[in-house]
Enzyme design. Structure first.
Site, PDB file in Angstrom:
ATOM      1  N   HIS A  75      11.972 -14.862  -1.879  1.00  0.00           N
ATOM      2  CA  HIS A  75      11.295 -16.140  -1.710  1.00  0.00           C
ATOM      3  C   HIS A  75      10.094 -16.141  -2.659  1.00  0.00           C
ATOM      4  CE1 HIS A  75      13.259 -15.875   2.392  1.00  0.00           C
ATOM      5  NE2 HIS A  75      13.743 -16.982   1.867  1.00  0.00           N
ATOM      6  N   ASP A 127       7.532 -13.990  -1.386  1.00  0.00           N
ATOM      7  CA  ASP A 127       7.823 -12.550  -1.374  1.00  0.00           C
ATOM      8  C   ASP A 127       7.317 -11.929  -2.682  1.00  0.00           C
ATOM      9  OD1 ASP A 127       9.254 -12.388   1.083  1.00  0.00           O
ATOM     10  OD2 ASP A 127      11.049 -13.186   0.103  1.00  0.00           O
ATOM     11  N   ASP A 148      22.790 -10.758   3.903  1.00  0.00           N
ATOM     12  CA  ASP A 148      21.639 -11.326   4.615  1.00  0.00           C
ATOM     13  C   ASP A 148      21.793 -10.938   6.092  1.00  0.00           C
ATOM     14  OD1 ASP A 148      19.310 -12.661   5.052  1.00  0.00           O
ATOM     15  OD2 ASP A 148      20.015 -14.634   4.416  1.00  0.00           O
ATOM     16  N   GLU A 203      21.857 -23.580  -0.391  1.00  0.00           N
ATOM     17  CA  GLU A 203      22.378 -22.697   0.679  1.00  0.00           C
ATOM     18  C   GLU A 203      22.345 -23.510   1.971  1.00  0.00           C
ATOM     19  OE1 GLU A 203      20.271 -18.982   1.365  1.00  0.00           O
ATOM     20  OE2 GLU A 203      21.415 -18.602   3.178  1.00  0.00           O
ATOM     21  N   GLU A 246      26.525 -18.712   2.887  1.00  0.00           N
ATOM     22  CA  GLU A 246      26.288 -17.615   3.836  1.00  0.00           C
ATOM     23  C   GLU A 246      27.325 -17.718   4.957  1.00  0.00           C
ATOM     24  OE1 GLU A 246      22.336 -16.473   4.924  1.00  0.00           O
ATOM     25  OE2 GLU A 246      22.897 -16.212   7.024  1.00  0.00           O
ATOM     26  N   ASP A 265      22.914 -13.453  11.910  1.00  0.00           N
ATOM     27  CA  ASP A 265      22.872 -12.530  10.757  1.00  0.00           C
ATOM     28  C   ASP A 265      23.323 -11.121  11.131  1.00  0.00           C
ATOM     29  OD1 ASP A 265      21.896 -14.648   9.252  1.00  0.00           O
ATOM     30  OD2 ASP A 265      19.813 -14.045   9.429  1.00  0.00           O
ATOM     31  N   ASP A 269      21.336 -18.518  14.662  1.00  0.00           N
ATOM     32  CA  ASP A 269      21.770 -17.775  13.478  1.00  0.00           C
ATOM     33  C   ASP A 269      21.518 -16.292  13.710  1.00  0.00           C
ATOM     34  OD1 ASP A 269      22.395 -16.970  10.950  1.00  0.00           O
ATOM     35  OD2 ASP A 269      20.880 -18.173   9.934  1.00  0.00           O
ATOM     36  N   HIS A 298      26.385 -19.323   8.252  1.00  0.00           N
ATOM     37  CA  HIS A 298      26.129 -20.762   8.192  1.00  0.00           C
ATOM     38  C   HIS A 298      27.440 -21.552   8.289  1.00  0.00           C
ATOM     39  CE1 HIS A 298      22.063 -20.007   5.898  1.00  0.00           C
ATOM     40  NE2 HIS A 298      22.152 -19.361   7.034  1.00  0.00           N
TER      41      HIS A 298
HETATM   42  C1  XLS Z   1      18.179 -18.446   6.310  1.00  0.00           C
HETATM   43  C2  XLS Z   1      18.559 -18.173   4.942  1.00  0.00           C
HETATM   44  C3  XLS Z   1      17.510 -17.492   4.083  1.00  0.00           C
HETATM   45  C4  XLS Z   1      17.953 -17.684   2.664  1.00  0.00           C
HETATM   46  C5  XLS Z   1      16.921 -17.719   1.615  1.00  0.00           C
HETATM   47  O1  XLS Z   1      19.024 -18.705   7.183  1.00  0.00           O
HETATM   48  O2  XLS Z   1      19.752 -17.441   4.964  1.00  0.00           O
HETATM   49  O3  XLS Z   1      17.390 -16.178   4.459  1.00  0.00           O
HETATM   50  O4  XLS Z   1      18.987 -16.826   2.318  1.00  0.00           O
HETATM   51  O5  XLS Z   1      15.977 -18.680   1.845  1.00  0.00           O
HETATM   52 MG    MG Z   2      20.871 -16.480   3.551  1.00  0.00          MG
END
Ligand code: XLS
Ligand code: MG
Length: 341
Positions: free
Chosen positions: A51, A54, A280, A174, A210, A250, A248, A213
């Site tokens: 980001h 970051d 991720d 994304e 992703e 992950d 979410d 998602h």
């Molecule tokens: C959040 C997103 C984030 C992106 C980058 O759900 O996956 O982590 O990958 O902003």
């Molecule tokens: Mg992501």
């Protein structure tokens, strides 16, 4: 048919986390930034997702920013890591409470655009042309809050503004259907693809998908990826897993649905996907400090194990099953592959 295709693997520093969630405080100590960067190669990764903040805090001036970017670049170079993308974090600042590009407040929309242009400048300085837009707060809690068609105009305008700010960068949407918003605008890769074709330079507008998602949208990640590959617009992926239509999660790649993970890699491998494979993944909150990167190592291991299986699938056999409409046979062939039989 065996293959020795090499993929480039990445994750973001946020994937080594303290385990805080909306219901409880952190449970692990923050790992120092430099230590996170040093962990990448040891874990088998090649690049870093970032980001904008970051890299350097969002409120630093131009001179501080340039210095800060140079110092992180040096750190990455020293480790032999490449920066995969910069994503403007448009969901934490008070000026993004109502969204960034689609906020009803013109001053806040301006902030979102300025911050995104700055993210592009950071990308240039650090050496990547990819800008990822996770449109976290571009949506509504109640439908009446925003004009949805005006929102589409504003999102297109934002993409065009960024494309015009730098003639070399690429925008990767994304998409995620919900969370933090009740309903997100452009909730799936297909929605963003359609917007790409209306952008000022469609060739520089594409998608990062992703897995979680797609699952949250009730879609299959491998089909989402295949369709986007067909458009030649799948420029990055975030592989992970997700237990149904919840928040979410992950989760570790393949940990919920091995076959779905297999299908994802089957599609990527057969299409000669050449973007990065991002993982991720979040550690479970129950994970102890000393195991705080195991979810990343495990996910990478899962990718390699599943790639071995993908590469052992006999394409001629699959075609024969298809030709004779023996999908029961095909299913058993794949299940036995997954079970190592
Ligand atoms: C959040 C997103 C984030 C992106 C980058 O759900 O996956 O982590 O990958 O902003
Ligand atoms: Mg992501």
């Amino acid at each position: 048919m065996s293959s020795t295709r090499k993929y480039k693997f990445t994750f973001g520093p946020w994937n080594i986390s303290t385990g805080g969630d909306p219901f409880g405080p952190p449970v692990r100590a923050e790992v120092e930034y430099a230590a996170k960067i040093r962990a990448y190669k040891k874990l088998g990764f090649d690049g870093v997702q970032l980001h904008d903040d970051d890299v350097v805090p969002a409120d630093w001036n131009a001179a501080e920013t340039a210095k800060g970017v140079a110092s992180l670049k040096k750190m990455l170079d020293g480790e032999g890591l490449f920066p995969e993308f910069i994503a403007p974090r448009l969901w934490e600042d008070p000026r993004t409470i109502d969204g960034g590009y689609t906020s009803n407040d013109p001053a806040h929309r301006k902030y979102a655009l300025e911050r995104s242009k700055r993210a592009i400048d950071i990308a240039n300085m650090i050496g990547t042309r990819d800008i990822v837009l996770w449109l976290a707060r571009e949506g509504t809690y109640i439908r009446e809050a925003k004009d949805p068609m005006l929102a589409a105009d504003r999102l297109l305008e934002a993409v065009d503004t960024l494309l015009a700010h730098d003639k070399n960068i690429r925008i990767l949407g994304e998409m995620k259907p919900n969370e933090p918003m009740d309903q997100a605008y452009l909730p799936t890769p297909g929605h963003f693809l359609a917007l790409c074709y209306r952008a000022s330079d469609p060739a520089r507008c594409g998608v990062l998908i992703e897995s979680a998602h797609s699952i949250l949208a009730g879609l299959d990640p491998s089909d989402d990826m295949a369709y986007t590959l067909w458009h030649k617009k799948l420029w990055s992926v975030h592989l992970n897993d997700q237990n149904g239509l919840k928040y979410d999660q992950d989760k570790t790649f393949g940990s919920v649905d091995l076959r779905r993970a297999f299908n994802t890699l089957w599609v990527l491998e057969r299409a000669h996907y050449d973007g990065c494979i991002g993982l991720d993944i979040k550690a479970m909150r129950s994970t102890k400090q000393e195991q705080g990167t195991n979810h990343l190592a495990n996910s990478l291991k899962m990718v390699h194990h599943l790639l071995d299986i993908v590469r052992s699938v006999d394409a001629a056999k699959v075609e024969a099953f298809r030709a004779s409409r023996d999908y029961e046979g095909l299913e058993m062939y794949i299940l036995e592959k997954l079970m190592g039989k």
